[in-house]
Scaffold this active site. Structure first.
Site, PDB file in Angstrom:
ATOM      1  N   TYR A 150       4.207  -4.015   9.909  1.00 53.99           N
ATOM      2  CA  TYR A 150       4.161  -2.578   9.639  1.00 53.99           C
ATOM      3  C   TYR A 150       5.381  -1.886  10.248  1.00 53.99           C
ATOM      4  CZ  TYR A 150      -0.893  -3.236   8.698  1.00 53.99           C
ATOM      5  OH  TYR A 150      -2.099  -3.643   8.211  1.00 53.99           O
ATOM      6  N   HIS A 170       0.839  -1.203   0.000  1.00 51.94           N
ATOM      7  CA  HIS A 170       0.000   0.000   0.000  1.00 51.94           C
ATOM      8  C   HIS A 170       0.873   1.252   0.000  1.00 51.94           C
ATOM      9  CE1 HIS A 170      -3.958  -1.927   0.358  1.00 51.94           C
ATOM     10  NE2 HIS A 170      -3.293  -2.869   1.000  1.00 51.94           N
TER      11      HIS A 170
END
Length: 341
Positions: A332, A64
């Site tokens: 992340y 993303h």
């Protein structure tokens, strides 16, 4: 500026949490063994995502990568407090929202089939430096049920170039993983706008209200503008950055809104397997409305520094035992460590 200011407290808390995760990841095995089969799973996932996108790309996420960030307000519905005592279900709070394309390619055209599922990450500002996040995608299920299978799928994709023998590794993987096959073969036309896409929290959470009553839920986020996509012909004519440019323009004209729902689990629903979509007959409880009113001015530095954490949760919300949910923040954090260098 006061070193005890809430914003400073939040930054420090985030840095401390990130440092803890990164230290854990980096010390699982010695540095000289990091490229072996003993590589920590979050590191291996980020490495493979980078490989698929010809990355890492300086300053961008491993997945993303391309996105646009906007701000606004979350206003809870009266029904929200009936299922959770979380503070943002009691009064309005500021939100920061990042919409994104799939993949780690920061120059991917917005209308590319590879850009979908798109992402919507939401940060709720709870005050005094506290926050909680929702991470959602424009698909109601995930292709695999475990982080290990996700790595196996990414590795199979990387090994399935034009010169790979048939059946290719990814063809073999999809043949043995029906949920992944369904995921990659589901048509997902390019959206007219991020404002016309529904988003789904594919991981379950436990909600508990002030009476101690609990339910497992998944988030569903529905656009007030309705769900609208482009035809293949229209999609082919769109500019490479049309989604990133259209949303700020739309917000300059009028606020963009989404309604956030909690889809309640039934007794027989699987709460730890994100490949399984819950029935449309499951009850929906309205949690509130997100109203987006402003695009962030300094997109690049602001997107670079924000780290979403779907398991940073206030009282009234707990994570399920879904292993995909558990791996999200460590992964992340590894990606954040790369782009923050």
């Amino acid at each position: 500026m006061n070193r005890h200011h809430p914003a400073n407290q939040f930054v420090q808390r985030t840095k401390t949490l990130l440092a803890s995760v990164l230290i854990t990841v980096s010390t699982v095995v010695p540095a000289q063994e990091q490229n072996t089969d003993q590589t920590p799973l979050p590191v291996a996932l980020v490495n493979q995502l980078n490989k698929l996108s010809s990355g890492p790309h300086d300053g961008f996420r491993a997945n993303h990568a391309k996105g646009v960030m906007v701000t606004g307000t979350f206003t809870p519905a009266a029904s929200a407090s009936s299922i959770s005592r979380a503070p943002h279900f009691l009064h309005p709070v500021p939100v920061t929202v990042r919409f994104s394309n799939g993949t780690g390619v920061p120059t991917l055209p917005d209308a590319s089939p590879k850009a979908s599922p798109h992402g919507m990450a939401i940060r709720f500002d709870l005050g005094d430096g506290a926050s909680t996040d929702i991470v959602s995608i424009s698909a109601s299920a995930f292709p695999v049920a475990t982080p290990e299978d996700f790595l196996a799928m990414l590795t199979a994709v990387g090994a399935s170039g034009t010169d790979a023998a048939k059946p290719t590794p990814i063809e073999k993987f999809l043949a043995s993983h029906p949920a992944a096959l369904k995921f990659v073969t589901t048509p997902r036309p390019a959206p007219e706008s991020f404002a016309t896409l529904p988003f789904y929290g594919i991981n379950a959470f436990k909600f508990t209200n002030s009476k101690g009553e609990s339910n497992f839920i998944r988030y569903r986020i529905v656009p007030a503008a309705g769900m609208h996509s482009l035809t293949d012909e229209a999609s082919a004519k769109m500019s490479p950055n049309y989604l990133m440019e259209e949303l700020p323009s739309r917000i300059n004209i009028a606020p963009v809104s989404f309604t956030v729902f909690a889809q309640l689990a039934n007794a027989n629903d699987n709460i730890v397997d994100p490949t399984v979509s819950w029935s449309e007959s499951n009850p929906l409880v309205q949690l509130g409305t997100i109203t987006l009113t402003k695009a962030i001015t300094d997109q690049v530095p602001e997107q670079r520094k924000i780290l979403f954490n779907p398991v940073s949760l206030p009282d009234g919300i707990e994570p399920s035992a879904d292993p995909i949910l558990a791996i999200r923040f460590p992964t992340y954090a590894v990606s954040y460590g790369q782009r923050a260098q």
